[in-house]
Enzyme design. Sequence first.
Site, PDB file in Angstrom:
ATOM      1  N   LYS A   1       0.896  -1.241   0.118  1.00  0.00           N
ATOM      2  CA  LYS A   1       0.062   0.040  -0.067  1.00  0.00           C
ATOM      3  C   LYS A   1       0.715   1.310  -0.061  1.00  0.00           C
ATOM      4  CE  LYS A   1      -3.721   2.175   2.478  1.00  0.00           C
ATOM      5  NZ  LYS A   1      -4.547   2.159   3.855  1.00  0.00           N
TER       6      LYS A   1
ATOM      7  N   SER B   1      -9.594   1.850   2.892  1.00  0.00           N
ATOM      8  CA  SER B   1      -8.836   2.694   2.098  1.00  0.00           C
ATOM      9  C   SER B   1      -7.822   2.060   1.414  1.00  0.00           C
ATOM     10  CB  SER B   1      -7.932   3.916   2.862  1.00  0.00           C
ATOM     11  OG  SER B   1      -7.119   3.259   3.838  1.00  0.00           O
TER      12      SER B   1
ATOM     13  N   SER C   1      -9.866  -0.158   7.169  1.00  0.00           N
ATOM     14  CA  SER C   1      -9.206  -0.129   5.844  1.00  0.00           C
ATOM     15  C   SER C   1      -8.523  -1.309   5.253  1.00  0.00           C
ATOM     16  CB  SER C   1      -8.468   1.090   5.843  1.00  0.00           C
ATOM     17  OG  SER C   1      -8.781   2.382   5.778  1.00  0.00           O
TER      18      SER C   1
END
Lengths: 476, 93
Positions: free
Chosen positions: A71, A146, A170
């Site tokens: 990420k 997210s 997330s």
Amino acid sequence: MESRTAEESIAAILAGETSSAELVEDAIRRSEDDPWGAFLARDGERARARAKEIDAAAERPPLAGVPIAIKDVLSTRDLETTAGSQILKGFRPVYTATCVERLEQAGAVVVGKTNMDEFAMGSSTENSSYQLTKNPWDLGTVPGGSSGGSAATVAARQVPWSLGSDTGGSIRQPAALCGVVGMKPTYGAVSRYGLIAFASSLDQVGPFARTVRDSALLLSHIVGQDPRDSTSLDWWKPIEMPTAERLDGVKIGVIQEMLDNGIEPGVKAATEAAIATAEGLGAEITEVSLPSSRHGIAAYYLIAPAEASTNLSRFDGMRYGARAEAEDLLEHFERTRGEGFGPEVKRRIMLGTFALASGYYDAYYARAQKVRTLIVRDFVAAFENVDLLLSPTSPTTAFKIGERVDDPYAMYTSDVCTIPMSLAGLPAISIPCGLADGLPVGLQLSGPAFSENDLFSAAHALEQAIAFDATPAGVA
Amino acid sequence: MIDRDTVRHVARLSRLRLSDEEQETMREELSGILEHIEHIQSLDLDDVPITTHVVEVENVLGEDVPHEELSVEEALREAPEVAGGGFSVPRMG
């Protein structure tokens, strides 16, 4: 189709059936063929070099050169890291996050960085200032967020696993929406050094994978104390590879508040089927109430923005990132930040600054931290009677792109089932438990702090019994 | 619930330049969000302590020994503007 899990890839490399170079090359090719928009940056050259090095080594590292995606909120030395924000466009960190460093030492090969909501603020990845990420199950829907890129890339089989970060859901929510396994460990299990901070009392790094065993394997290599993060914990019991096939004697509490209001019928049906499966495996199912959890969203959307408002003060256009032209220093700060941050980030900074401001602090921030105590107490009481808790991960399956962007609060409710565990710092895992109208449903199991091995064990037994083996159309 | 003056005040504290249009949107959205979370105001929390840390831990102290950190060159590498071996910024207003 690349059907091998990470565990199977490692075995295949060790058996001489394939090599790190071959798997990494395949992952690079897949990351470049990216109709889902999962990747922001790619690191082909370095990945190829590292794979070659691992293949040539006299002794292979434990992860044997299996590719991984990271990420974009985790710093990677010399590789562009933006956290999905224009304010960090072109930023090349001068150091690598501890968890990524540990994975690289263990023999994972980073092929690229995945898309995300700007500074991890969002539940759909639509707040990325760079691109949309599309859910591989239905390109008209969001992957969740997210960590949407990290979830989508695993669902799309570009890589077998990836790293994400979870502040209020997330990792778990996008894992649920994309039909993969996502895990948030106990607060402090994984070093946050090099993780671009959102809400420091909540942020935790964790794995995405297609199987529970791969999740456990990935987590086993990143847990543990780090001198560079004083909140990281000494992880004295190793993360074990789960083997359980039964749940005999395991007491599982079904969270009542998370099976009633606002849960889509298809999600409820899949969850109830999973409960029946758990019972069939020998689990003792009881009903559990977490009465204060209904205040979870309220507490979270004061605490997390408050912490964000201070954490994001570091983006000042002085030391890194974008800067706006200005006559004096105040204008420099205000214009750099006003132009560099997107709408949701500004909204949260404003909300957090408001909650902490003189005259509002006691009514908002302090009250939220007290509500957090009530939520923690609910969990303590629940775990006096049960070993693990069960609920849906997300109240809905993947929603349409654009559906919630104009209503911030509607977006916030996406995390209603995941926020309470975050506020209490507890480990939780989402596994796919079925489809509703062709879209995956996630099942969330959570446990007391440090119960990772029990969680993986139960999740593994359920995963085997549920035998979710659907794949999105168009994934090859 | 929140007026424009409060929005301007909080924006200044946050060091965010917002256009007039952004200020109005922000006023509406923040008011809406606060309305949704207003229910925590009615809870009786007088005897409830605030949560400071979710996992019981003891203070951790680092060892006070010199070690390699970033060089000045590395620390300045990503800076938008550098002068005389430091970060360069506009003058104070």
